[in-house]
Design a protein around this motif. Structure first.
Motif, PDB file in Angstrom:
ATOM      1  N   UNK A   3       0.636  12.763  -8.748  1.00 36.01           N
ATOM      2  CA  UNK A   3      -0.249  13.906  -8.548  1.00 36.01           C
ATOM      3  C   UNK A   3       0.537  15.188  -8.308  1.00 36.01           C
ATOM      4  N   UNK A   4       1.685  15.047  -7.639  1.00 36.05           N
ATOM      5  CA  UNK A   4       2.511  16.208  -7.310  1.00 36.05           C
ATOM      6  C   UNK A   4       3.880  16.037  -7.980  1.00 36.05           C
ATOM      7  N   UNK A   5       3.865  15.921  -9.295  1.00 35.51           N
ATOM      8  CA  UNK A   5       5.085  15.597 -10.033  1.00 35.51           C
ATOM      9  C   UNK A   5       6.119  16.711  -9.921  1.00 35.51           C
ATOM     10  N   UNK A   6       5.684  17.921  -9.587  1.00 40.95           N
ATOM     11  CA  UNK A   6       6.629  19.027  -9.436  1.00 40.95           C
ATOM     12  C   UNK A   6       7.549  18.836  -8.236  1.00 40.95           C
ATOM     13  N   UNK A   7       7.257  17.811  -7.410  1.00 40.98           N
ATOM     14  CA  UNK A   7       8.179  17.455  -6.329  1.00 40.98           C
ATOM     15  C   UNK A   7       9.564  17.152  -6.888  1.00 40.98           C
ATOM     16  N   UNK A   8       9.616  16.631  -8.106  1.00 40.82           N
ATOM     17  CA  UNK A   8      10.895  16.276  -8.731  1.00 40.82           C
ATOM     18  C   UNK A   8      11.632  17.500  -9.242  1.00 40.82           C
ATOM     19  N   UNK A   9      10.917  18.608  -9.413  1.00 40.60           N
ATOM     20  CA  UNK A   9      11.540  19.824  -9.909  1.00 40.60           C
ATOM     21  C   UNK A   9      10.528  20.693 -10.619  1.00 40.60           C
ATOM     22  N   UNK A  10      10.797  21.969 -10.651  1.00 43.15           N
ATOM     23  CA  UNK A  10       9.890  22.909 -11.307  1.00 43.15           C
ATOM     24  C   UNK A  10       9.841  22.621 -12.802  1.00 43.15           C
ATOM     25  N   UNK A  11       8.635  22.603 -13.334  1.00 44.90           N
ATOM     26  CA  UNK A  11       8.457  22.392 -14.760  1.00 44.90           C
ATOM     27  C   UNK A  11       8.278  20.941 -15.178  1.00 44.90           C
ATOM     28  N   UNK A  12       8.306  20.001 -14.211  1.00 45.15           N
ATOM     29  CA  UNK A  12       8.089  18.593 -14.549  1.00 45.15           C
ATOM     30  C   UNK A  12       6.616  18.362 -14.878  1.00 45.15           C
ATOM     31  N   UNK A  60       0.788  -1.217   0.000  1.00 43.21           N
ATOM     32  CA  UNK A  60       0.000   0.000   0.000  1.00 43.21           C
ATOM     33  C   UNK A  60       0.820   1.267   0.000  1.00 43.21           C
ATOM     34  N   UNK A  61       1.840   1.344   0.850  1.00 42.09           N
ATOM     35  CA  UNK A  61       2.606   2.577   0.961  1.00 42.09           C
ATOM     36  C   UNK A  61       3.318   2.896  -0.342  1.00 42.09           C
ATOM     37  N   UNK A  62       3.930   1.876  -0.978  1.00 35.13           N
ATOM     38  CA  UNK A  62       4.649   2.111  -2.227  1.00 35.13           C
ATOM     39  C   UNK A  62       3.695   2.538  -3.330  1.00 35.13           C
ATOM     40  N   UNK A  63       2.535   1.885  -3.395  1.00 37.39           N
ATOM     41  CA  UNK A  63       1.551   2.253  -4.410  1.00 37.39           C
ATOM     42  C   UNK A  63       1.041   3.669  -4.175  1.00 37.39           C
ATOM     43  N   UNK A  64       0.848   4.021  -2.913  1.00 42.75           N
ATOM     44  CA  UNK A  64       0.389   5.376  -2.601  1.00 42.75           C
ATOM     45  C   UNK A  64       1.464   6.412  -2.919  1.00 42.75           C
ATOM     46  N   UNK A  65       2.732   6.059  -2.666  1.00 44.34           N
ATOM     47  CA  UNK A  65       3.820   6.957  -3.025  1.00 44.34           C
ATOM     48  C   UNK A  65       3.798   7.269  -4.518  1.00 44.34           C
ATOM     49  N   UNK A  66       3.568   6.227  -5.308  1.00 39.25           N
ATOM     50  CA  UNK A  66       3.523   6.419  -6.754  1.00 39.25           C
ATOM     51  C   UNK A  66       2.379   7.346  -7.134  1.00 39.25           C
ATOM     52  N   UNK A  67       1.191   7.108  -6.565  1.00 43.00           N
ATOM     53  CA  UNK A  67       0.025   7.933  -6.888  1.00 43.00           C
ATOM     54  C   UNK A  67       0.232   9.378  -6.451  1.00 43.00           C
ATOM     55  N   UNK A  68       0.802   9.561  -5.255  1.00 41.70           N
ATOM     56  CA  UNK A  68       1.016  10.912  -4.736  1.00 41.70           C
ATOM     57  C   UNK A  68       2.065  11.669  -5.543  1.00 41.70           C
TER      58      UNK A  68
END
Length: 231
Positions: free
Chosen positions: A121-130, A110-118
């Motif tokens: 949803x918040x892909x900008x966590x990887x960097x601005x403009x993602x 569950x946690x890993x699957x939720x990490x992927x979904x989150x």
């Protein structure tokens, strides 16, 4: 699957030569044709193996092998290379076959699957403009957790783990090798994202040009204001 416990010796010839002296071992022959030789130790990793495409033939031992006490010989040949395994069985202690049916595949916790979904949803966590392209992007060896683009428009493959270890980096490396063969995607960069990344995994990832991202699960869920830590 055929499962055999036997006293055997094994010789491998291919890119290199390897020899396993006579001992009691576990032999596995899978439905896809792969053959694996295990000892009672060393965790999950086989001592030697032949991956498909390959073909196994059971032979009568030659005169010299018969004098050495060999009862039967398995000759395993790779379908595309000159690699061979010659397994000499001196004594078969157990030989059983089982139909395992169709495997449903790995179900992530569950946690890993939720990490992927989150993270999707918040892909900008990887960097601005993602920007997100797709979750579970299929390849010939399994789905990449996330495929996205960075601010410059370059393709990025993201592998997500709860605990990031060397196996996860190796898995992402294999995905990148396949993805970079596609002219519509290449060049593809890699991001290894996890709640905790082991030092050895970080070193290996950095050496291979893969960026490591430490994820804060609670922050992604919006339960606090801490930012994910990027390394």
């Amino acid at each position: 699957m055929r499962v055999v416990i036997a006293r055997c010796s094994v010789d491998y010839e291919g890119a290199l030569q390897a020899h396993l002296p006579l001992a009691t071992r576990l032999l596995m022959v899978k439905a896809d044709g792969s053959v694996l030789i295990h000892s009672d130790g060393g965790s999950y990793k086989p001592l030697n193996w032949m991956a498909p495409p390959c073909r196994m033939t059971e032979l009568t031992p030659d005169e010299e092998e018969t004098e050495q006490g060999v009862e039967s010989v398995w000759l395993v040949r790779h379908g595309k290379r000159e690699d061979t395994l010659r397994i000499r069985l001196h004594e078969v202690l157990s030989d059983t076959s089982h139909d395992l049916g169709v495997d449903p595949g790995l179900v992530k916790d569950g946690v890993e699957a939720q990490l992927q979904a989150l993270l999707a949803e918040h892909i900008s966590t990887l960097g601005e403009g993602y920007t997100l392209l797709r979750r579970e992007f299929g390849t010939a060896i399994g789905p990449v957790d996330i495929l996205c683009k960075d601010s410059s428009g370059a393709t990025v493959a993201v592998e997500i783990k709860r605990r990031g270890d060397i196996d996860g980096v190796e898995q992402l490396t294999r995905y990148l090798e396949l993805l970079n063969r596609d002219p519509h995607l290449a060049p593809v960069q890699g991001v290894f994202a996890a709640q905790v990344i082991k030092p050895q995994a970080r070193v290996l990832a950095t050496d291979r040009g893969i960026r490591c991202v430490t994820l804060d699960y609670e922050a992604l869920r919006g339960m606090d204001n801490a930012e994910s830590r990027l390394f």
